[in-house]
Design a protein around this motif. Structure first.
Motif, PDB file in Angstrom:
ATOM      1  N   MET A   1       0.916  -1.208  -0.063  1.00  8.40           N
ATOM      2  CA  MET A   1       0.020  -0.075   0.032  1.00  8.40           C
ATOM      3  C   MET A   1       0.807   1.362   0.010  1.00  8.40           C
ATOM      4  SD  MET A   1      -3.074   0.798   2.630  1.00  8.40           S
ATOM      5  CE  MET A   1      -3.935   2.420   2.857  1.00  8.40           C
ATOM      6  N   LYS A   2       0.507   2.125  -0.784  1.00 11.56           N
ATOM      7  CA  LYS A   2       1.270   3.492  -0.830  1.00 11.56           C
ATOM      8  C   LYS A   2       1.259   4.441   0.376  1.00 11.56           C
ATOM      9  CE  LYS A   2       0.708   3.683  -5.890  1.00 11.56           C
ATOM     10  NZ  LYS A   2       0.394   4.706  -7.053  1.00 11.56           N
ATOM     11  N   HIS A   3       2.224   4.861   0.803  1.00  9.72           N
ATOM     12  CA  HIS A   3       2.003   6.031   1.923  1.00  9.72           C
ATOM     13  C   HIS A   3       1.815   7.278   1.286  1.00  9.72           C
ATOM     14  CE1 HIS A   3       2.744   8.122   5.487  1.00  9.72           C
ATOM     15  NE2 HIS A   3       2.876   7.177   6.103  1.00  9.72           N
ATOM     16  N   PRO A   4       0.863   7.928   2.019  1.00  3.76           N
ATOM     17  CA  PRO A   4       0.475   9.298   1.229  1.00  3.76           C
ATOM     18  C   PRO A   4       1.995  10.357   1.318  1.00  3.76           C
ATOM     19  CG  PRO A   4      -1.238   8.646   3.211  1.00  3.76           C
ATOM     20  CD  PRO A   4       0.087   7.855   2.954  1.00  3.76           C
ATOM     21  N   VAL A   5       2.649  10.232   2.302  1.00  5.84           N
ATOM     22  CA  VAL A   5       3.834  10.965   2.160  1.00  5.84           C
ATOM     23  C   VAL A   5       4.867  10.513   0.914  1.00  5.84           C
ATOM     24  CG1 VAL A   5       5.917  11.766   3.124  1.00  5.84           C
ATOM     25  CG2 VAL A   5       3.859  11.382   4.499  1.00  5.84           C
ATOM     26  N   ASP A   6       4.593   9.418   0.700  1.00  3.75           N
ATOM     27  CA  ASP A   6       5.786   8.892  -0.437  1.00  3.75           C
ATOM     28  C   ASP A   6       4.930   9.197  -1.919  1.00  3.75           C
ATOM     29  OD1 ASP A   6       7.374   7.461   1.261  1.00  3.75           O
ATOM     30  OD2 ASP A   6       6.250   5.705   1.214  1.00  3.75           O
ATOM     31  N   VAL A   7       3.776   9.381  -1.739  1.00  3.34           N
ATOM     32  CA  VAL A   7       3.080   9.594  -3.038  1.00  3.34           C
ATOM     33  C   VAL A   7       3.109  11.362  -3.213  1.00  3.34           C
ATOM     34  CG1 VAL A   7       0.665  10.061  -4.095  1.00  3.34           C
ATOM     35  CG2 VAL A   7       1.130   7.843  -2.944  1.00  3.34           C
ATOM     36  N   HIS A   8       3.177  11.881  -2.118  1.00  2.00           N
ATOM     37  CA  HIS A   8       3.456  13.354  -2.108  1.00  2.00           C
ATOM     38  C   HIS A   8       4.542  13.830  -2.859  1.00  2.00           C
ATOM     39  CE1 HIS A   8       2.622  17.613  -1.257  1.00  2.00           C
ATOM     40  NE2 HIS A   8       3.842  17.615  -0.798  1.00  2.00           N
ATOM     41  N   VAL A   9       5.581  13.015  -2.298  1.00  2.00           N
ATOM     42  CA  VAL A   9       7.151  13.446  -2.341  1.00  2.00           C
ATOM     43  C   VAL A   9       7.488  13.011  -4.185  1.00  2.00           C
ATOM     44  CG1 VAL A   9       9.322  12.574  -2.112  1.00  2.00           C
ATOM     45  CG2 VAL A   9       7.943  13.215  -0.313  1.00  2.00           C
ATOM     46  N   GLY A  10       6.810  11.823  -4.415  1.00  2.00           N
ATOM     47  CA  GLY A  10       6.850  11.340  -5.836  1.00  2.00           C
ATOM     48  C   GLY A  10       6.212  12.311  -6.928  1.00  2.00           C
ATOM     49  N   LYS A  11       5.028  12.993  -6.505  1.00  2.00           N
ATOM     50  CA  LYS A  11       4.362  14.175  -7.366  1.00  2.00           C
ATOM     51  C   LYS A  11       5.351  15.233  -7.458  1.00  2.00           C
ATOM     52  CE  LYS A  11      -0.437  13.153  -6.483  1.00  2.00           C
ATOM     53  NZ  LYS A  11      -1.742  13.439  -5.635  1.00  2.00           N
ATOM     54  N   ARG A  12       5.921  15.411  -6.262  1.00  2.00           N
ATOM     55  CA  ARG A  12       6.792  16.966  -6.400  1.00  2.00           C
ATOM     56  C   ARG A  12       7.960  16.335  -7.021  1.00  2.00           C
ATOM     57  NH1 ARG A  12       5.007  21.512  -5.227  1.00  2.00           N
ATOM     58  NH2 ARG A  12       7.078  22.213  -4.022  1.00  2.00           N
ATOM     59  N   VAL A  13       8.644  15.204  -6.912  1.00  2.78           N
ATOM     60  CA  VAL A  13       9.739  14.840  -7.833  1.00  2.78           C
ATOM     61  C   VAL A  13       9.278  14.842  -9.429  1.00  2.78           C
ATOM     62  CG1 VAL A  13      11.441  12.891  -8.759  1.00  2.78           C
ATOM     63  CG2 VAL A  13      10.829  13.375  -6.360  1.00  2.78           C
ATOM     64  N   ARG A  14       8.173  14.302  -9.894  1.00  5.64           N
ATOM     65  CA  ARG A  14       7.706  14.460 -11.243  1.00  5.64           C
ATOM     66  C   ARG A  14       7.392  15.981 -11.669  1.00  5.64           C
ATOM     67  NH1 ARG A  14       3.492  11.190 -10.872  1.00  5.64           N
ATOM     68  NH2 ARG A  14       1.983  13.030 -10.408  1.00  5.64           N
ATOM     69  N   HIS A  15       6.888  16.695 -10.790  1.00  8.36           N
ATOM     70  CA  HIS A  15       6.460  18.056 -10.817  1.00  8.36           C
ATOM     71  C   HIS A  15       7.881  19.011 -11.456  1.00  8.36           C
ATOM     72  CE1 HIS A  15       5.198  22.147 -10.644  1.00  8.36           C
ATOM     73  NE2 HIS A  15       5.942  22.286  -9.363  1.00  8.36           N
ATOM     74  N   ARG A  16       8.783  18.729 -10.326  1.00  7.20           N
ATOM     75  CA  ARG A  16       9.923  19.641 -10.683  1.00  7.20           C
ATOM     76  C   ARG A  16      10.826  19.080 -11.872  1.00  7.20           C
ATOM     77  NH1 ARG A  16      12.756  24.325 -10.383  1.00  7.20           N
ATOM     78  NH2 ARG A  16      14.541  24.065 -10.465  1.00  7.20           N
TER      79      ARG A  16
END
Length: 120
Positions: A1-16
């Motif tokens: 199961m994905k942890h919400p913090v890992d998902v958020h950090v991943g989105k920020r990596v992709r965004h940047r």
């Protein structure tokens, strides 16, 4: 199961990564890993270790804290389900285009957008 913090950090990596015009392959090469690992980080499937996040932040030209920006706000608005601008490709493309415009023209465009949104 994905942890919400890992998902958020991943989105920020992709965004940047997307904002600086870098591919997953290019980022992976700079960090010294395979691009598939970047894919897993960006989706939150794999957690990013502290040392790897440090390497990614250096490759993308941001501080480590960048990847956690907005986390508290996101957590507090869970029931509201607002549109996530960081996952909307059109919004990101608009933002990237906006910042590529010279500053004086960008200011005029911003003023125009404000007038149009007030009229809507």
């Amino acid at each position: 199961m994905k942890h919400p913090v890992d998902v958020h950090v991943g989105k920020r990596v992709r965004h940047r990564r997307w904002m600086v015009g870098m591919t997953q392959q290019q980022l992976a090469e700079q960090v010294g890993i395979k691009f598939q690992q970047i894919q897993k980080y960006e989706t939150g499937m794999n957690r990013v270790s502290a040392s790897r996040l440090w390497d990614i932040s250096n490759a993308l030209g941001v501080t480590v804290s960048f990847f956690f920006d907005g986390l508290e706000k996101e957590a507090s608005s869970k029931g509201d389900s607002p549109v996530d601008m960081m996952t909307d490709k059109e919004a990101l493309e608009l933002l990237r285009s906006y910042y590529s415009i010279p500053e004086n023209q960008r200011r005029r465009l911003f003023d125009l957008a404000r007038v149009l949104s007030d009229a809507a």
